[in-house]
Write an enzyme that holds these catalytic residues in place. Structure first.
Site, PDB file in Angstrom:
ATOM      1  N   HIS A 160       0.821  -1.209   0.000  1.00 54.87           N
ATOM      2  CA  HIS A 160       0.000   0.000   0.000  1.00 54.87           C
ATOM      3  C   HIS A 160       0.856   1.261   0.000  1.00 54.87           C
ATOM      4  CE1 HIS A 160      -3.774   1.934   0.019  1.00 54.87           C
ATOM      5  NE2 HIS A 160      -4.416   1.106   0.812  1.00 54.87           N
ATOM      6  N   ASP A 375      -9.097 -10.675 -17.652  1.00 56.69           N
ATOM      7  CA  ASP A 375      -8.955 -11.934 -18.388  1.00 56.69           C
ATOM      8  C   ASP A 375      -7.490 -12.118 -18.778  1.00 56.69           C
ATOM      9  OD1 ASP A 375      -9.020 -14.081 -20.102  1.00 56.69           O
ATOM     10  OD2 ASP A 375     -10.452 -13.213 -21.510  1.00 56.69           O
TER      11      ASP A 375
END
Length: 444
Positions: A160, A375
């Site tokens: 982060h 994908d």
């Protein structure tokens, strides 16, 4: 279910990072984020294009494709292959991202039909002590877990320190396009430090709570489109002319039920504070590019002295807080003015954290990020989870459902509060408690 780690390795950029990019400067907002990892897990069915091969061969080919495409993607996202140098910079030394291969002794469908939330952490590399020790300074960890049926789970765990949710999406867009071999590769824009340069700051406290002492647990609730519509209809007229968004209405219901659970235990519930993350990119003037990488988010605070607020009151307060933040503060996260505002906000939050009479809830929404479009070359994911509950209590993470018109809420509360919260009639009238995550999908 038996989980077993098969290998651990580092994936380096396919092309060395140029000398002029070897030191990456963090922004002020990057600086104040602790070095914790987020964890997003994508579940994919077996590759239909590899039906003639064995399951082992399929998984090996998928893993090889992921590693090769990751290596190419890291050329553009070179800080993710580096190591944190100090509080203000990353050394882009091409040491690489950490890649773990694992397997689990069950089929993907069996797991999705009745998902066990307590087992989800095993799909992420940050749960394994040996892995985290070896990769303690890595900026990106990946884990591929193979199911017995040939289905796989891919956990993406960036630090982060340099990535928020929108940055993660840009990275995934680039990685998936490279993996499947067609589409437009996203080229990142590292502009955070030019907006808010790093500063000398005191050591920021780690927000991680002692979960063993706190006994916090996470539960999953799903709000489908019809239930959200019913919830909006129930509050129609009390909110105003503009209908609440799905996020507003769902979050308001969760807060109301969570506060009721807390009050039933403590009997005296003090003021409420909601810390809600908001993306700065589209709220700055002019808006920042969508492919801007870094922590370009901030948490605006919503206060309420009344713990008995109704849903429409909570929606009104959240909306008022967002409008005020967007109009008066969002565009000020630049230069000296931004530094001053960040310092004042941190001081305010520090004083709030010291108070024992308030209840603070944190909310992060990943809704509207088209994560279900990711994908890698063998179809779109069947299910996606995001687990940030290892670091915060009273945390609410919202995500779109696979159909795109509902919301999955991951709620982390203290154990006693959760026992009451998850049985709340007001909540279960509109939400399903951990329903099946298996949705039949047709392939195009």
């Amino acid at each position: 279910m038996k989980f077993e780690i098969m290998s651990r390795k580092t994936i380096k950029p396919s092309i060395p990072t140029p000398h002029q990019h070897r030191t990456f400067s963090l922004s002020l907002l990057d600086q104040i984020f602790p070095p914790i990892y987020s964890s997003t897990v994508f579940f994919y069915s077996s590759n239909p294009n590899e039906k003639g091969n064995s399951i082992t061969s399929q998984v090996l080919q998928q893993s090889s494709r992921l590693q090769n495409s990751l290596s190419k993607t890291l050329v553009h996202f070179y800080p993710m292959a580096g190591r944190l140098k100090d509080t203000a910079s990353v050394e882009c030394n091409d040491q690489g991202a950490y890649f773990v291969e694992a397997q689990v002794s069950c089929s993907l469908v069996d797991f999705l039909i009745q998902p066990k939330i307590e087992l989800l952490s095993h799909f992420s590399p940050i749960i394994d002590p040996y892995t985290t020790q070896l990769a303690s300074d890595s900026m990106l960890l990946i884990q591929l877990t193979a199911f017995s049926c040939g289905g796989i789970a891919i956990a993406v765990c960036p630090s982060h320190k340099i990535m928020d949710g929108s940055s993660l999406f840009s990275f995934l867009q680039s990685w998936t396009v490279t993996s499947r071999g067609y589409g437009e590769v996203v080229i990142p824009k590292f502009i955070g430090s030019s907006l808010l340069p790093p500063r000398d700051l005191p050591i920021m406290p780690n927000p991680k709570v002692n979960f063993q002492a706190k006994k916090c647990i996470t539960r999953r609730f799903v709000f489908d489109a019809s239930k959200i519509f019913s919830l909006k209809a129930k509050t129609a007229g009390a909110i105003g002319q503009r209908s609440p968004t799905n996020v507003e209405i769902v979050l308001a219901l969760i807060l109301k039920c969570a506060m009721a659970a807390s009050k039933s235990i403590s009997s005296r519930l003090g003021p409420l504070v909601l810390s809600q993350a908001v993306d700065l990119r589209k709220r700055m003037v002019p808006p920042l590019p969508e492919n801007s990488i870094g922590n370009l988010i901030w948490q605006f605070l919503v206060f309420s002295k009344d713990s008995e607020l109704e849903i429409h009151d909570l929606v009104a307060k959240m909306r008022e807080g967002l409008i005020e933040f967007s109009n008066e503060k969002a565009n000020k996260f630049k230069g000296d003015e931004g530094f001053q505002m960040v310092c004042e906000s941190l001081k305010e939050r520090g004083e709030l954290m010291k108070r024992m009479d308030i209840t603070i809830y944190r909310c992060t929404s990943l809704c509207k990020l088209p994560l279900y479009e990711m994908d890698f070359g063998w179809g779109k994911p069947m299910w996606i989870t995001n687990n940030s509950s290892n670091y915060f209590e009273k945390l609410i993470v919202l995500m779109d459902t696979k159909q795109g018109d509902g919301i999955e809420a991951w709620v982390t509360l203290e154990e006693r509060e959760m026992e009451i919260f998850q049985r709340s009639k007001g909540l279960l009238e509109f939400a399903s408690f951990n329903p099946s995550a298996f949705v039949k999908q047709s392939r195009i």
